[in-house]
Design an enzyme around this catalytic site. Structure first.
Site, short mmCIF file in Angstrom:
data_model
loop_
_atom_site.label_atom_id
_atom_site.label_comp_id
_atom_site.label_asym_id
_atom_site.label_seq_id
_atom_site.Cartn_x
_atom_site.Cartn_y
_atom_site.Cartn_z
N ASP A 34 28.77 -18.88 25.71
CA ASP A 34 29.85 -17.90 25.72
C ASP A 34 29.30 -16.48 25.86
O ASP A 34 28.26 -16.15 25.30
CB ASP A 34 30.63 -18.03 24.41
N HIS A 35 30.01 -15.65 26.58
CA HIS A 35 29.73 -14.22 26.73
C HIS A 35 28.28 -13.92 27.10
O HIS A 35 27.66 -13.03 26.55
CB HIS A 35 30.11 -13.45 25.46
N HIS A 57 38.95 -9.44 20.12
CA HIS A 57 38.06 -10.29 19.32
C HIS A 57 38.17 -9.84 17.87
O HIS A 57 38.16 -8.65 17.57
CB HIS A 57 36.61 -10.14 19.77
N GLY A 58 38.25 -10.78 16.96
CA GLY A 58 38.26 -10.45 15.55
C GLY A 58 39.66 -10.20 15.02
O GLY A 58 40.67 -10.51 15.67
N HIS A 106 40.57 -15.21 24.96
CA HIS A 106 39.62 -14.92 23.88
C HIS A 106 40.32 -14.08 22.83
O HIS A 106 41.27 -13.36 23.12
CB HIS A 106 38.41 -14.15 24.43
N ALA A 129 41.87 -15.13 20.00
CA ALA A 129 43.12 -15.70 19.47
C ALA A 129 43.14 -15.78 17.96
O ALA A 129 44.20 -15.97 17.36
CB ALA A 129 43.36 -17.07 20.08
N SER A 130 41.99 -15.59 17.30
CA SER A 130 41.96 -15.76 15.86
C SER A 130 42.81 -14.74 15.12
O SER A 130 43.29 -15.03 14.01
CB SER A 130 40.51 -15.69 15.34
#
Length: 184
Positions: free
Chosen positions: A51-52, A149-150, A177, A179-180
């Site tokens: 990833d990334h 992100h985050g 990306h 989604a948390s």
């Protein structure tokens, strides 16, 4: 091990993410070997994903080891430079029989340490998305549609109209990306 056990129990395919930012903590060789061993020691369908990644030699080492998918992240580059980097990465990935994802637009924050990142002003342009996919021959496109992100102090609002516009233009699966931190 827990992810593999859950995949076996649920009879579901999963991706084990062993990527660039994680290599700094565990070491690239050790983490690659652990993820690949876990994936190969089960009957569950498990893929191993980088990833990334921003470094083609790092990507090549993962592909040589047997990764099933990789993500090249040229989102920090200009449109044309992102295309050039992604074309090179796609050639490497497809040559190894792996799937490749790339990012267009900028998903802000850092997947390991972000708190209170703000949505990017550089969201994915639906018209550019089609051209990007066609020119790079990628298999999946990571999009920026208000996601971060985050986690954030304020709820994130996705631009679902933009997401729909990208989906209409792109013949490949879209990846979200960050989604948390999304509310239900």
């Amino acid at each position: 091990q827990a992810i593999v056990a859950a995949a076996e129990e649920a009879d579901r395919p999963v991706l084990l993410l062993a990527g660039s930012s994680h290599f700094h903590h565990a070491g690239q060789t050790a983490l690659m070997n652990m993820a690949l061993t876990a994936a190969h020691s089960t009957s569950a369908p498990i893929g191993v994903h980088l990833d990334h990644c921003r470094d083609l030699p790092e990507m090549q080492r993962c592909l040589d080891a047997g990764y099933s998918s990789v993500m090249i992240d040229g989102s920090h580059l200009s449109f044309e430079d992102n295309i050039r980097l992604t074309q090179e990465a796609a050639t490497l990935a497809h040559g190894a029989g792996a799937w490749i994802e790339a990012e267009l637009g900028a998903v802000p924050g850092d997947e390991d340490v972000s708190t209170n990142a703000l949505p990017s002003q550089t969201m994915t342009d639906p018209r550019q998305a089609r051209e990007f996919v066609e020119r790079t021959r990628i298999d999946a496109l990571a999009v920026a549609v208000g996601n971060v992100h985050g986690f954030t102090a304020n709820p994130v609002t996705l631009d679902l109209e933009r997401l729909h516009g990208i989906a209409v233009q792109c013949p490949v699966p879209l990846v979200l990306h960050g989604a948390s931190g999304l509310p239900h």
